[in-house]
Design a protein around this motif. Structure first.
Motif, PDB file in Angstrom:
ATOM      1  N   VAL A 221       0.855  -1.182   0.000  1.00 41.76           N
ATOM      2  CA  VAL A 221       0.000   0.000   0.000  1.00 41.76           C
ATOM      3  C   VAL A 221       0.893   1.234   0.000  1.00 41.76           C
ATOM      4  N   VAL A 222       0.633   2.150  -0.916  1.00 40.97           N
ATOM      5  CA  VAL A 222       1.325   3.439  -0.947  1.00 40.97           C
ATOM      6  C   VAL A 222       0.305   4.513  -0.608  1.00 40.97           C
ATOM      7  N   ASN A 223       0.570   5.261   0.460  1.00 43.42           N
ATOM      8  CA  ASN A 223      -0.389   6.264   0.934  1.00 43.42           C
ATOM      9  C   ASN A 223       0.126   7.666   0.654  1.00 43.42           C
ATOM     10  N   LEU A 224      -0.504   8.317  -0.318  1.00 45.67           N
ATOM     11  CA  LEU A 224      -0.151   9.695  -0.681  1.00 45.67           C
ATOM     12  C   LEU A 224      -1.253  10.676  -0.315  1.00 45.67           C
ATOM     13  N   ALA A 225      -2.295  10.202   0.353  1.00 46.96           N
ATOM     14  CA  ALA A 225      -3.471  11.044   0.589  1.00 46.96           C
ATOM     15  C   ALA A 225      -3.155  12.192   1.537  1.00 46.96           C
ATOM     16  N   PRO A 263      -1.253  -7.046   2.818  1.00 45.26           N
ATOM     17  CA  PRO A 263      -0.060  -6.456   2.223  1.00 45.26           C
ATOM     18  C   PRO A 263       1.141  -6.538   3.162  1.00 45.26           C
ATOM     19  N   SER A 264       2.296  -6.731   2.589  1.00 43.14           N
ATOM     20  CA  SER A 264       3.506  -6.901   3.396  1.00 43.14           C
ATOM     21  C   SER A 264       4.226  -5.589   3.660  1.00 43.14           C
ATOM     22  N   ALA A 265       3.785  -4.497   3.017  1.00 43.85           N
ATOM     23  CA  ALA A 265       4.496  -3.234   3.176  1.00 43.85           C
ATOM     24  C   ALA A 265       3.552  -2.051   3.059  1.00 43.85           C
ATOM     25  N   LEU A 266       3.910  -0.989   3.768  1.00 46.36           N
ATOM     26  CA  LEU A 266       3.226   0.302   3.678  1.00 46.36           C
ATOM     27  C   LEU A 266       4.274   1.363   3.378  1.00 46.36           C
ATOM     28  N   VAL A 267       4.098   2.062   2.276  1.00 46.35           N
ATOM     29  CA  VAL A 267       4.973   3.179   1.910  1.00 46.35           C
ATOM     30  C   VAL A 267       4.172   4.450   2.131  1.00 46.35           C
ATOM     31  N   GLN A 268       4.627   5.249   3.069  1.00 47.78           N
ATOM     32  CA  GLN A 268       3.864   6.387   3.566  1.00 47.78           C
ATOM     33  C   GLN A 268       4.522   7.708   3.160  1.00 47.78           C
ATOM     34  N   ALA A 269       3.743   8.612   2.574  1.00 47.06           N
ATOM     35  CA  ALA A 269       4.259   9.939   2.272  1.00 47.06           C
ATOM     36  C   ALA A 269       4.563  10.688   3.565  1.00 47.06           C
ATOM     37  N   SER A 270       5.627  11.471   3.549  1.00 46.53           N
ATOM     38  CA  SER A 270       5.992  12.340   4.660  1.00 46.53           C
ATOM     39  C   SER A 270       6.677  13.563   4.049  1.00 46.53           C
ATOM     40  N   TRP A 302       1.884  12.616  11.794  1.00 48.80           N
ATOM     41  CA  TRP A 302       1.542  11.906  10.560  1.00 48.80           C
ATOM     42  C   TRP A 302       2.263  10.553  10.517  1.00 48.80           C
ATOM     43  N   GLU A 303       3.557  10.580  10.801  1.00 48.76           N
ATOM     44  CA  GLU A 303       4.321   9.336  10.824  1.00 48.76           C
ATOM     45  C   GLU A 303       3.878   8.441  11.986  1.00 48.76           C
ATOM     46  N   ARG A 304       3.589   9.062  13.123  1.00 44.66           N
ATOM     47  CA  ARG A 304       3.173   8.287  14.286  1.00 44.66           C
ATOM     48  C   ARG A 304       1.833   7.571  14.024  1.00 44.66           C
ATOM     49  N   ALA A 305       0.998   8.179  13.208  1.00 44.86           N
ATOM     50  CA  ALA A 305      -0.312   7.592  12.931  1.00 44.86           C
ATOM     51  C   ALA A 305      -0.204   6.242  12.221  1.00 44.86           C
ATOM     52  N   ALA A 306       0.913   6.013  11.524  1.00 45.63           N
ATOM     53  CA  ALA A 306       1.097   4.753  10.803  1.00 45.63           C
ATOM     54  C   ALA A 306       1.826   3.707  11.636  1.00 45.63           C
ATOM     55  N   ARG A 307       2.056   4.010  12.911  1.00 41.42           N
ATOM     56  CA  ARG A 307       2.879   3.151  13.756  1.00 41.42           C
ATOM     57  C   ARG A 307       2.302   1.739  13.893  1.00 41.42           C
ATOM     58  N   ALA A 308       0.972   1.609  13.878  1.00 44.23           N
ATOM     59  CA  ALA A 308       0.362   0.293  14.079  1.00 44.23           C
ATOM     60  C   ALA A 308       0.816  -0.716  13.037  1.00 44.23           C
ATOM     61  N   ALA A 309       1.073  -0.263  11.817  1.00 43.81           N
ATOM     62  CA  ALA A 309       1.519  -1.181  10.766  1.00 43.81           C
ATOM     63  C   ALA A 309       2.899  -1.742  11.096  1.00 43.81           C
ATOM     64  N   GLY A 310       3.823  -0.869  11.479  1.00 40.75           N
ATOM     65  CA  GLY A 310       5.157  -1.331  11.832  1.00 40.75           C
ATOM     66  C   GLY A 310       5.151  -2.250  13.036  1.00 40.75           C
ATOM     67  N   ARG A 320      10.271  11.213   3.279  1.00 37.82           N
ATOM     68  CA  ARG A 320      10.245  12.635   3.637  1.00 37.82           C
ATOM     69  C   ARG A 320      10.708  13.446   2.433  1.00 37.82           C
ATOM     70  N   THR A 321       9.739  13.901   1.647  1.00 37.53           N
ATOM     71  CA  THR A 321      10.055  14.561   0.391  1.00 37.53           C
ATOM     72  C   THR A 321      10.451  16.013   0.594  1.00 37.53           C
ATOM     73  N   GLY A 322      11.368  16.461  -0.266  1.00 41.42           N
ATOM     74  CA  GLY A 322      11.773  17.859  -0.292  1.00 41.42           C
ATOM     75  C   GLY A 322      10.905  18.642  -1.257  1.00 41.42           C
ATOM     76  N   LEU A 323      11.416  19.784  -1.721  1.00 41.04           N
ATOM     77  CA  LEU A 323      10.669  20.626  -2.656  1.00 41.04           C
ATOM     78  C   LEU A 323      10.630  19.935  -4.011  1.00 41.04           C
ATOM     79  N   SER A 324       9.469  19.471  -4.407  1.00 40.68           N
ATOM     80  CA  SER A 324       9.320  18.700  -5.632  1.00 40.68           C
ATOM     81  C   SER A 324       9.160  19.639  -6.824  1.00 40.68           C
ATOM     82  N   LEU A 325      10.095  19.552  -7.775  1.00 39.79           N
ATOM     83  CA  LEU A 325      10.122  20.469  -8.917  1.00 39.79           C
ATOM     84  C   LEU A 325       9.340  19.890 -10.090  1.00 39.79           C
ATOM     85  N   SER A 326       8.359  20.639 -10.559  1.00 39.47           N
ATOM     86  CA  SER A 326       7.538  20.221 -11.683  1.00 39.47           C
ATOM     87  C   SER A 326       6.950  21.452 -12.350  1.00 39.47           C
ATOM     88  N   ASP A 327       6.664  21.334 -13.647  1.00 39.49           N
ATOM     89  CA  ASP A 327       5.979  22.425 -14.337  1.00 39.49           C
ATOM     90  C   ASP A 327       4.466  22.318 -14.181  1.00 39.49           C
TER      91      ASP A 327
END
Length: 459
Positions: A221-225, A263-270, A302-310, A320-327
């Protein structure tokens, strides 16, 4: 007017053709600021298939975005070559025909583009400019095809995965779904709709509604919401920003934790907001306990909220994304009109550090985290060479052939975003390390800010 180009990609013809035939190819080949596909999940090159897009950034209302409709008219494939043709049905040109040819050779595949375009009469005097823009687009597509195929080659021995994706209609989510699908993976889009189509999952984060049965057969699961933070932070907006992240992450984490064979993994936006807005003179790594401020508190929770999965033994990764450059959105888009008008400049103190990353590198980093079984924990998702605010502005000006001499007055962002958002989104100083991301096996495509801006802006 006829425009022809030929590029070579160092990958077998079969891989190149398969990439083009899968869902997501049109999305990956189209800069987000140039156009958005009406149906990003559509696939195939079969004769008669219609491809439609709205031109311009998705931030604009559809009424202000011209509609372009193409139909696949011809399609041929063989052991040594392939070919398909797009013909305009409706759109901005009097006529448009794009023939794509693919030929195998000893060093990979030759990609030949032949475009015949007839401009509307009012634009005929701009033929030179149109040709230049089309050639820049074709060069962008060549790089994108090469870089995506190289990424997929790194996971050639990995079984194809089924990935559930929240936030799939956002800037990152749209591109991530397309990247995964062009690699042969299945993406199940998690949407806030009661009625769902094939390959979709319904959820309601505010109501705590997510049926675990819908996640059966999903590998990751990838969570970008999350509501965009690039807005004025009124009390109501701050509550929405917070709840859209905390409730959704907690719901996914406890749902996964309660599944016997899920699912065996959770990839969480931060976000690098975790470190606080200003940390001058420090190199920030994942070992840092975090800073202070509105965003730091938000990201920490936000990160703590996903703790149950770990805690349930599910591999959990926080990007933990930085300034994302896009047009097509993010922090770069609002700056472009000022720079193009010749009045652009740095947004904050000249020596303040900016930790940037291109949208495409963000997307590949999320895919890397989803497909790599050993990637776990927080991961700074930034480019390898942060720059000062002065250097960023000068480089952007150079790429656009515009001056970058006058700093933007602080009053401008404050009028647009308000004091709090300006303080934490604009007046930042964060030198964030990508060492752990690189050590995980990920290699950034755009390693300098100049290369990044030239790719994003097709210069």
């Amino acid at each position: 007017m006829r425009i022809e180009t030929t590029h070579r990609v160092p990958f077998p013809l079969a891989d190149v053709l398969a990439w083009h035939e899968r869902p997501g190819a049109i999305v990956r080949l189209t800069p987000p600021g140039l156009a958005g596909a009406d149906d990003p999940a559509a696939d195939g090159l079969q004769v008669g298939r219609v491809v439609a897009a709205h031109l311009g950034p998705s931030r604009l209302p559809d009424l202000l975005r011209p509609h372009w409709v193409l139909r696949h008219r011809e399609h041929e494939t063989g052991d040594e070559n392939g070919r398909f043709v797009d013909q305009q049905v409706h759109g901005p040109w009097r006529d448009w025909r794009h023939e794509h040819r693919f030929t195998a050779d000893d060093h990979g595949t030759l990609v030949h583009d032949l475009i015949d375009v007839e401009l509307p009469r009012p634009l005929e005097r701009l033929a030179g400019s149109v040709e230049s823009q089309v050639r820049r687009l074709l060069a962008f597509r060549d790089r994108q095809l090469h870089d995506d195929l190289r990424f997929h080659a790194g996971f050639a021995g990995t079984p194809r995965r089924t990935i559930a994706l929240t936030g799939s209609s956002g800037l990152i989510g749209t591109q991530l779904a397309a990247l995964l699908e062009t690699g042969g993976h299945s993406v199940r889009r998690v949407i806030r709709e009661g009625s769902v189509g094939p390959g979709e999952i319904s959820w309601d984060p505010q109501a705590g509604a997510l049926d675990a049965a819908d996640l059966e057969g999903v590998d990751v699961v990838v969570n970008l919401a999350g509501r965009s933070i690039a807005t004025r932070w009124t009390d109501g907006t701050r509550r929405e920003i917070r709840s859209s992240r905390i409730h959704g992450s907690a719901l996914i984490a406890r749902t996964l934790a309660g599944m016997r064979d899920g699912p065996s993994a959770l990839v969480q936006a931060s976000a690098i907001g975790f470190y606080g807005p200003r940390r001058p003179g420090e190199l920030l790594t994942e070992a840092d306990p975090g800073g202070e401020g509105i965003l730091a508190d938000l990201v920490r929770d936000w990160e703590r909220a996903a703790r149950a999965a770990g805690e349930a033994g599910i591999r959990t990764t926080f990007l933990r994304t930085g300034l994302s450059l896009s047009d097509g959105g993010g922090p770069l888009l609002p700056q472009l009109p000022m720079f193009l008008a010749g009045v652009g400049g740095r947004l904050t103190e000249p020596e303040a550090m900016t930790s940037w990353i291109t949208l495409d590198d963000v997307v590949r980093a999320f895919a890397h985290a989803a497909l790599s079984a050993e990637v776990e924990g927080p991961l700074n998702t930034v480019g390898p060479q942060p720059v000062t605010a002065r250097e960023f502005a000068r480089t952007l000006g150079s790429v656009l052939h515009r001056p970058a001499l006058v700093p933007v007055p602080a009053l401008g962002p404050r009028l647009l975003l308000g004091a709090d958002a300006t303080d934490e989104l604009v007046r930042t100083d964060q030198n964030v390390s990508d060492a752990r991301l690189e050590a995980s096996g990920y290699e950034a495509t755009h390693r300098t800010v100049e290369a990044a801006l030239r790719h994003v802006l097709r210069r």
